[in-house]
Structure formats: C-alpha cells, structure tokens
Design an enzyme around this catalytic site. Sequence first.
Site, mmCIF file in Angstrom:
data_model
loop_
_atom_site.group_PDB
_atom_site.id
_atom_site.type_symbol
_atom_site.label_atom_id
_atom_site.label_comp_id
_atom_site.label_asym_id
_atom_site.label_seq_id
_atom_site.Cartn_x
_atom_site.Cartn_y
_atom_site.Cartn_z
ATOM 1 N N ARG A 159 -107.862 -25.761 -17.191
ATOM 2 C CA ARG A 159 -108.912 -26.680 -16.669
ATOM 3 C C ARG A 159 -110.177 -25.928 -17.197
ATOM 4 N NH1 ARG A 159 -107.207 -31.436 -13.764
ATOM 5 N NH2 ARG A 159 -105.829 -30.563 -12.354
ATOM 6 N N MET A 199 -103.518 -24.466 -20.932
ATOM 7 C CA MET A 199 -104.172 -25.134 -19.814
ATOM 8 C C MET A 199 -105.139 -24.166 -19.151
ATOM 9 S SD MET A 199 -101.249 -27.245 -18.020
ATOM 10 C CE MET A 199 -100.800 -28.784 -18.950
ATOM 11 N N ARG A 218 -95.972 -24.841 -17.093
ATOM 12 C CA ARG A 218 -96.054 -24.919 -15.733
ATOM 13 C C ARG A 218 -94.541 -25.187 -15.244
ATOM 14 N NH1 ARG A 218 -100.134 -29.737 -14.429
ATOM 15 N NH2 ARG A 218 -98.095 -30.733 -13.671
ATOM 16 N N ASP A 269 -103.898 -22.225 -13.210
ATOM 17 C CA ASP A 269 -105.206 -21.837 -13.676
ATOM 18 C C ASP A 269 -105.725 -20.514 -13.085
ATOM 19 O OD1 ASP A 269 -104.857 -24.436 -14.779
ATOM 20 O OD2 ASP A 269 -105.819 -25.560 -13.215
ATOM 21 N N GLY A 309 -104.112 -40.247 -6.289
ATOM 22 C CA GLY A 309 -103.909 -41.168 -5.170
ATOM 23 C C GLY A 309 -104.781 -40.854 -4.058
HETATM 24 O O1 F6P Z 1 -104.412 -27.401 -12.488
HETATM 25 C C1 F6P Z 1 -103.308 -27.278 -13.168
HETATM 26 C C2 F6P Z 1 -102.995 -28.128 -14.408
HETATM 27 O O2 F6P Z 1 -101.866 -27.779 -15.093
HETATM 28 C C3 F6P Z 1 -104.362 -27.901 -15.533
HETATM 29 O O3 F6P Z 1 -104.263 -26.734 -16.233
HETATM 30 C C4 F6P Z 1 -104.127 -29.200 -16.377
HETATM 31 O O4 F6P Z 1 -105.602 -29.380 -16.759
HETATM 32 C C5 F6P Z 1 -103.819 -30.131 -15.298
HETATM 33 O O5 F6P Z 1 -103.118 -29.388 -14.268
HETATM 34 C C6 F6P Z 1 -102.789 -31.133 -16.001
HETATM 35 O O6 F6P Z 1 -102.353 -32.105 -14.916
HETATM 36 P P1 F6P Z 1 -101.151 -33.062 -15.244
HETATM 37 O O7 F6P Z 1 -100.039 -32.720 -14.514
HETATM 38 O O8 F6P Z 1 -101.830 -34.175 -14.458
HETATM 39 O O9 F6P Z 1 -101.099 -33.428 -16.673
#
Ligand code: F6P
Length: 360
Positions: A184, A182, A287, A140, A76
């Site tokens: 990144r 994950m 997460r 991350d 956004g």
């Molecule tokens: O930055 C945290 C993270 O979980 C990364 O490891 C991953 O690439 C990204 O966010 C995923 O984002 P979204 O919640 O948009 O799928």
Amino acid sequence: MTQKIGIVTGGGDCPGLNAVIRAVTKAANLRGWDAVGVFGGFEGLLNPERCKTLCTRDLDGLLTRGGTVLGTANRGRFSAKTGHGEIRALPKDLLDDTQAGCAALGISALVCIGGDGTLTIANQLHKHGIPVVGVPKTIDNDVLGTETTFGFDSAVSCATDALDRLHSTAESHGRIMVLEVMGRYAGWIAAYAGLSGGADVILIPEIPFQYESICRKVKDRAARGRNFTMIVAAEGACPCGGELVTSTAQEANREARLGGVGNMIAAELQKLTGQEARCVVLGHLQRGGSPTAIDRALCTMFGTKAVELIADGRTGRMVSFIGGRITSMPLEEAGGGIRTVPTDSGLVKTARAIGVCFGD
Ligand code: F6P
C-alpha cells in the site's frame, strides 16, 4: 474472574492469523477461560450463529496454516478506512448493535486481529464501551506503535524468493525485470525484499522516482558488463509529480486498490532504454501460504500477550514489538495513521551504501 474472549480477524488476510487464534485460545483455556471464534469479521458479532467456542480440536494444524479459519473482510459497513486511508466513524447504531451482540454472546473482551483499518474499528468499539485488545497484523508492516507486524516476514520471504527466481531469467535474456510487490502506501516489503534479493533499483512510495535516474543505473550497469537490471517496485511507488496507480475504480466503504505501477515502469523503461523489459506482479501470493518461523513465534508471543493484557484489565491497548520486546500501546495510537519507511533510515542508507538506486 472467568472470561469469555471473542476473537475477530479483520482486513486482508495474511500468514500467521491462525497462529494468533491458536495462541489466544490456548492461553485463555489455560486460565480456565473460553475463547469464542467470530466468523466473517466484525459482521459475525451481530449473528450468534457465526460465533463458536473454540476447543482444542479446532486448533489442530493452525500454527502452520495460512489465511484465517475465521474468515475476514476488508470492505462493507465495518470499514473504518476508505479511499486513500481516510478514517470513517462507524455509525452509532452499528456500534450499539455490536455491543449488544457481544453482550448476548457473553463476550467479556474482544481480541481484534488486523491492520490499521481493523485497529481503527477496534478503537472505536473500545471507546463505545466494549473491552478490546488489538493484535497488529499486516504484510505491509505499516502499523503505528509497533516495529513489526506479523505476516511481514512471510511476505518478504515470498518476494525475496520471487526476486531470486527472476534474477536468472533476467540475466539469461539481458532484460530489465520489474517485480511489483504489495505494501500500500509503505515501502517496507519492497525495501526489505530488494535488499535481501539483491535488487539494483528499489522504488518505494516514500521516495518519488525519476525515470532518468533509473535509466542512468541501467546504463551504468551495461557499461560494467551487466546487461540486466533487477527492479523491485512497491505498488504505491510514484514518479515525481505523478499519481498513485490504482487497479480499479474507487468503491464505497473500502480503501483504494493499488496496482499497475510495475507494468507502467517496465513499458516506460523499455521505451527509454531500448532494452526489453518485463514485469511480474506478485500480488496475493505474498499473502498466502504458511507463515515463516519468525512469524509463527511472533504470532504466539502476540497472542499470549493479548490474553495477559485482558487478565490485567489493560484493554484499549494493542500488543506491539518495540526494541526487541513484546509490549503494548494505546489502541488510539495504532489507528491514527500509518508507519512509512523513513528516508534516512538505516535500511535506506544500507541499500544506498551498496549502490542501490531509489530512482531519486
Ligand atoms: O493491506 C494488505 C494488502 O495486501 C495491501 O498490500 C494491498 O494493497 C491490499 O491489501 C490488497 O487488498 P485486496 O485483498 O482487497 O486485493
């Protein structure tokens, strides 16, 4: 002087956000200050109906609860990072509106809890005249200026648990098992989980890999009677000369979504070795859920430090963890880039010392 502290959570959620909200509110209340929860990320600052003074009852159960009760957004008009981490300056009218929103709410300082993107926004708000303190959040673990971020320990625990579970099924079937995690552009989750979960191969963005090297490892193991191989691959891992694998087309005002490298690796290894391979993408499980004990403690220390910085008039800073101590850094330093795994770090050296292959 009595203060009214606004609390904003931005970027992707992670375990421990609520624990920080709780710590900031408790520490502020003990000083006789109010803590205002801003709902829906920075957008909430533009709408007084989305802001609420938090009371003790609002904090019930927050220490252990996953996600963020305030809600969050990683896309956004408040996105300060797009594509592959390019910094975007927020438009002046948006900064003006945000400042006016804070003034209308009587907010004297903001605590912005988030990763490199959110901290970049926080820095821009600070430079625009809004007193801000940042708190580094992200699974991350890639925020500059701190040796760790909260959420990371919880994600590593989750990935390690996945590796433990995958180990027995890989062994039973004699398969190559790839776990995509994950992180990144940083390999912290893959490297730590790989070490804790006994992976044979760890693939991280910082070390481009070659399939031949992984195949050699698979064959060496087979020669020693080990008919299965455990691989943990960071979503940002890349073959030498190859490109990052993204899961969707690039959207405006958001960072690229990585994903898919694990399946690519499994398919290629199956072709090259003739051995069955499977891939598990751990995804957002990393997460979700309750923060680990380490993260709960870290969140509480970060939250109280943020309030202390505001009390000392030291805004424009991010709380951080350096050399075993909670300290602080200029926000400017945090938002400028990301912290990746040094290829000559003790972490990588330790893994190599026990025979882990990085695909190089
Ligand atoms: O930055 C945290 C993270 O979980 C990364 O490891 C991953 O690439 C990204 O966010 C995923 O984002 P979204 O919640 O948009 O799928």
